[in-house]
Design an enzyme around this catalytic site. Structure first.
Site: not given
Length: 234
Positions: A137, A153
């Site tokens: 990410s 996350y």
């Protein structure tokens, strides 16, 4: 080529399977805990490309106790793997002060622990010259913009980025290359949960095409790299 893709039941993973299935020389193991979605994906691929070889493999990545046996199961379909794409991801959008241990474990298990131990479990069938592609990410890249509610996350993806770097060294003797694509905004269900009301810079098909191309050719010039892939920070 023999290709294994996790998180193949929907979103980017599903699009990846459809793109790679265009080439009849590819044999793709599509992994997801959603067996129904996998069968629908297989049927769609066969309709589009009658010679396609898409094999649905229903498996919950949280079942770590079964990892030692996964090679035996997959060897009924393929004997060697050329590309492994860790696409599965888990995002729970919740304020840090309300995050529970179960939320944390669920996030880290899918985003970090699964790539760590699944790669290890599949080493016996990974070809020399194989390419392991981790899907990270953009938010997990140092000094990029961070967003509230995504502590677990973002940090789990950051850990995946570091894992990419160290595995490139660990697996060098086996001539296995490991790289990571740190994705920016893509219009997926996960993005919608993270940023309600926002529009992503890319759709799933566009990003899947980039990932597919990179999985096939990226390891020819790169190893141990974390590559930001983003048009915008959200």
């Amino acid at each position: 080529m023999n290709i294994i893709i996790t998180g193949a039941g929907r979103g980017i993973g599903s699009e990846l399977v459809k793109i790679l299935a265009r080439h009849k020389q590819n044999q793709i193991i599509a992994v997801s805990r959603n067996g129904k979605a996998l069968k629908e994906l297989q049927a769609e691929c066969i309709k589009l490309y009658p010679d396609t070889k898409v094999i649905p493999y229903e498996f919950d990545l949280n079942q770590f106790e079964f990892y030692p046996f996964i090679v035996q199961r997959l060897e009924t379909f393929i004997h060697k793997c050329d590309i492994l794409i860790h696409n599965a991801g888990r995002l729970i959008n919740k304020p840090y002060e309300k995050f529970e241990l179960s939320d944390f474990d669920e996030t880290v298990n899918v985003n970090f622990k699964a790539p760590f131990f699944l790669t290890q479990a599949l080493l016996p069938i990974l070809n020399r010259g194989a390419h392991v592609v981790n899907i990270g990410s953009y938010g997990g890249v140092p000094a990029t913009r961070k967003f509230p509610g995504l502590a677990a996350y973002t940090s789990s993806k950051g850990a995946l980025h570091i894992l990419t770097e160290i595995l490139a060294t660990e697996l060098a003797g086996l001539e296995i290359k490991v790289n990571c694509l740190a994705l920016g905004s893509v219009q997926t269900e996960m993005f919608t949960r993270a940023f309600p009301g926002q529009r992503a810079a890319l759709n799933t098909s566009q990003m899947a095409q980039f990932i597919a191309d990179f999985a096939i050719t990226g390891h020819k010039t790169m190893n141990g790299q974390v590559i930001p892939v983003a048009l915008a920070e959200i």
